[in-house]
Scaffold this motif. Structure first.
Motif, PDB file in Angstrom:
ATOM      1  N   LYS A 105       8.508   5.666 -12.474  1.00 25.52           N
ATOM      2  CA  LYS A 105       9.100   6.531 -13.506  1.00 25.52           C
ATOM      3  C   LYS A 105       8.794   8.001 -13.240  1.00 25.52           C
ATOM      4  N   HIS A 106       7.710   8.255 -12.497  1.00 27.62           N
ATOM      5  CA  HIS A 106       7.314   9.625 -12.183  1.00 27.62           C
ATOM      6  C   HIS A 106       7.886  10.104 -10.862  1.00 27.62           C
ATOM      7  N   ASP A 107       8.139   9.160  -9.962  1.00 23.49           N
ATOM      8  CA  ASP A 107       8.630   9.501  -8.630  1.00 23.49           C
ATOM      9  C   ASP A 107       9.492   8.334  -8.153  1.00 23.49           C
ATOM     10  N   ALA A 108      10.789   8.580  -8.034  1.00 27.02           N
ATOM     11  CA  ALA A 108      11.725   7.519  -7.653  1.00 27.02           C
ATOM     12  C   ALA A 108      11.413   6.939  -6.277  1.00 27.02           C
ATOM     13  N   ALA A 109      10.803   7.715  -5.406  1.00 28.70           N
ATOM     14  CA  ALA A 109      10.485   7.242  -4.056  1.00 28.70           C
ATOM     15  C   ALA A 109       9.418   6.156  -4.056  1.00 28.70           C
ATOM     16  N   VAL A 110       8.670   6.034  -5.132  1.00 30.04           N
ATOM     17  CA  VAL A 110       7.587   5.040  -5.183  1.00 30.04           C
ATOM     18  C   VAL A 110       8.147   3.627  -5.061  1.00 30.04           C
ATOM     19  N   THR A 111       9.331   3.378  -5.589  1.00 28.88           N
ATOM     20  CA  THR A 111       9.935   2.049  -5.483  1.00 28.88           C
ATOM     21  C   THR A 111      10.102   1.659  -4.018  1.00 28.88           C
ATOM     22  N   THR A 112      10.603   2.574  -3.214  1.00 26.55           N
ATOM     23  CA  THR A 112      10.759   2.333  -1.778  1.00 26.55           C
ATOM     24  C   THR A 112       9.405   2.142  -1.112  1.00 26.55           C
ATOM     25  N   LEU A 113       8.418   2.952  -1.511  1.00 30.33           N
ATOM     26  CA  LEU A 113       7.087   2.845  -0.919  1.00 30.33           C
ATOM     27  C   LEU A 113       6.422   1.513  -1.268  1.00 30.33           C
ATOM     28  N   ILE A 114       6.648   1.026  -2.472  1.00 28.65           N
ATOM     29  CA  ILE A 114       6.110  -0.276  -2.868  1.00 28.65           C
ATOM     30  C   ILE A 114       6.737  -1.374  -2.010  1.00 28.65           C
ATOM     31  N   THR A 115       8.041  -1.312  -1.827  1.00 28.49           N
ATOM     32  CA  THR A 115       8.732  -2.299  -0.985  1.00 28.49           C
ATOM     33  C   THR A 115       8.189  -2.273   0.432  1.00 28.49           C
ATOM     34  N   ARG A 116       8.036  -1.064   0.979  1.00 27.98           N
ATOM     35  CA  ARG A 116       7.495  -0.920   2.330  1.00 27.98           C
ATOM     36  C   ARG A 116       6.072  -1.469   2.426  1.00 27.98           C
ATOM     37  N   ALA A 165       2.016   2.776   5.559  1.00 29.82           N
ATOM     38  CA  ALA A 165       2.305   2.352   4.191  1.00 29.82           C
ATOM     39  C   ALA A 165       1.170   2.737   3.246  1.00 29.82           C
ATOM     40  N   VAL A 166      -0.081   2.526   3.681  1.00 32.65           N
ATOM     41  CA  VAL A 166      -1.231   2.935   2.862  1.00 32.65           C
ATOM     42  C   VAL A 166      -1.197   4.437   2.646  1.00 32.65           C
ATOM     43  N   ASN A 167      -1.015   5.182   3.724  1.00 31.78           N
ATOM     44  CA  ASN A 167      -1.041   6.638   3.658  1.00 31.78           C
ATOM     45  C   ASN A 167       0.035   7.186   2.717  1.00 31.78           C
ATOM     46  N   GLU A 168       1.268   6.706   2.861  1.00 31.67           N
ATOM     47  CA  GLU A 168       2.366   7.230   2.060  1.00 31.67           C
ATOM     48  C   GLU A 168       2.245   6.864   0.583  1.00 31.67           C
ATOM     49  N   LEU A 169       1.876   5.615   0.305  1.00 35.95           N
ATOM     50  CA  LEU A 169       1.754   5.212  -1.098  1.00 35.95           C
ATOM     51  C   LEU A 169       0.555   5.888  -1.749  1.00 35.95           C
ATOM     52  N   LEU A 170      -0.539   6.016  -1.018  1.00 40.08           N
ATOM     53  CA  LEU A 170      -1.704   6.729  -1.540  1.00 40.08           C
ATOM     54  C   LEU A 170      -1.340   8.179  -1.853  1.00 40.08           C
ATOM     55  N   TYR A 220      -6.020  -2.769   0.801  1.00 34.42           N
ATOM     56  CA  TYR A 220      -5.664  -1.465   0.226  1.00 34.42           C
ATOM     57  C   TYR A 220      -4.232  -1.497  -0.295  1.00 34.42           C
ATOM     58  N   LEU A 221      -3.334  -2.113   0.482  1.00 35.99           N
ATOM     59  CA  LEU A 221      -1.936  -2.186   0.061  1.00 35.99           C
ATOM     60  C   LEU A 221      -1.800  -2.987  -1.230  1.00 35.99           C
ATOM     61  N   MET A 222      -2.551  -4.078  -1.342  1.00 41.44           N
ATOM     62  CA  MET A 222      -2.501  -4.865  -2.579  1.00 41.44           C
ATOM     63  C   MET A 222      -2.964  -4.023  -3.761  1.00 41.44           C
ATOM     64  N   GLN A 223      -4.063  -3.293  -3.578  1.00 44.45           N
ATOM     65  CA  GLN A 223      -4.581  -2.464  -4.664  1.00 44.45           C
ATOM     66  C   GLN A 223      -3.599  -1.351  -5.015  1.00 44.45           C
ATOM     67  N   LEU A 224      -3.043  -0.696  -4.015  1.00 40.70           N
ATOM     68  CA  LEU A 224      -2.123   0.411  -4.282  1.00 40.70           C
ATOM     69  C   LEU A 224      -0.857  -0.061  -4.986  1.00 40.70           C
ATOM     70  N   VAL A 225      -0.317  -1.187  -4.564  1.00 40.12           N
ATOM     71  CA  VAL A 225       0.872  -1.725  -5.228  1.00 40.12           C
ATOM     72  C   VAL A 225       0.536  -2.074  -6.681  1.00 40.12           C
ATOM     73  N   GLY A 226      -0.598  -2.687  -6.889  1.00 37.78           N
ATOM     74  CA  GLY A 226      -1.010  -3.009  -8.253  1.00 37.78           C
ATOM     75  C   GLY A 226      -1.162  -1.769  -9.123  1.00 37.78           C
ATOM     76  N   ILE A 227      -1.770  -0.739  -8.567  1.00 38.26           N
ATOM     77  CA  ILE A 227      -1.940   0.522  -9.298  1.00 38.26           C
ATOM     78  C   ILE A 227      -0.587   1.129  -9.616  1.00 38.26           C
ATOM     79  N   ALA A 228       0.300   1.151  -8.617  1.00 34.30           N
ATOM     80  CA  ALA A 228       1.625   1.753  -8.811  1.00 34.30           C
ATOM     81  C   ALA A 228       2.410   1.036  -9.902  1.00 34.30           C
ATOM     82  N   ILE A 229       2.360  -0.278  -9.898  1.00 32.76           N
ATOM     83  CA  ILE A 229       3.095  -1.052 -10.900  1.00 32.76           C
ATOM     84  C   ILE A 229       2.482  -0.849 -12.284  1.00 32.76           C
ATOM     85  N   HIS A 230       1.158  -0.929 -12.352  1.00 34.31           N
ATOM     86  CA  HIS A 230       0.473  -0.767 -13.639  1.00 34.31           C
ATOM     87  C   HIS A 230       0.711   0.628 -14.226  1.00 34.31           C
ATOM     88  N   ALA A 231       0.712   1.650 -13.383  1.00 37.60           N
ATOM     89  CA  ALA A 231       0.889   3.028 -13.844  1.00 37.60           C
ATOM     90  C   ALA A 231       2.362   3.399 -14.030  1.00 37.60           C
TER      91      ALA A 231
END
Length: 138
Positions: free
Chosen positions: A73-84, A110-115, A58-69
């Protein structure tokens, strides 16, 4: 076999391998696994490794989605969530069952917050179980 035909066959085989490994997004199943990882009662010892594998996926998929999308740029906190998420995904489960609970919880959070972040910016569909039902007062 001609070189062009071999390349074509290799490309088809590579595509089939990716299709076979693909797990479709099922937010409700993901939340069930997050709940198992974060519950006051830890998962059974024999289920911990399998749960960790699913959470890593799930983490691999979510990170991939976040990077692709370009979610950052929409939420600065996503960078921290991706790192986590990347750090949690890379954690090795110790051989001692009681020590596996902390890494499982970190992966679950990590799954919960990034999702949550990706749902909030519209990059991922909200799990059906969280959608407000018509006539509901929640």
């Amino acid at each position: 076999m001609k070189p062009a035909k071999r390349l074509e066959t290799a490309a088809v085989q590579a595509a089939l391998t990716k299709i076979r490994a693909w797990n479709p997004y099922d937010g409700d199943a993901w939340l069930d696994d997050v709940a198992d990882a974060l519950d006051d009662v830890p998962p059974a010892e024999d289920a911990a490794d399998e749960l960790a594998q699913r959470l890593r996926g799930y983490l691999m998929q979510l990170v991939g989605i976040a990077i692709h999308a370009e979610a950052e740029k929409h939420d600065a906190a996503v960078t921290t969530l991706i790192t986590r998420a990347r750090e949690a995904r890379e954690m090795e489960l110790p051989g001692d069952y009681l020590k596996t609970i902390n890494p499982l919880r970190r992966m679950g959070w990590a799954v919960n917050e990034l999702l949550d972040a990706l749902v909030a910016i519209g990059s991922v569909k909200q799990p059906d179980s969280l959608a407000q039902r018509p006539g509901s007062t929640l």
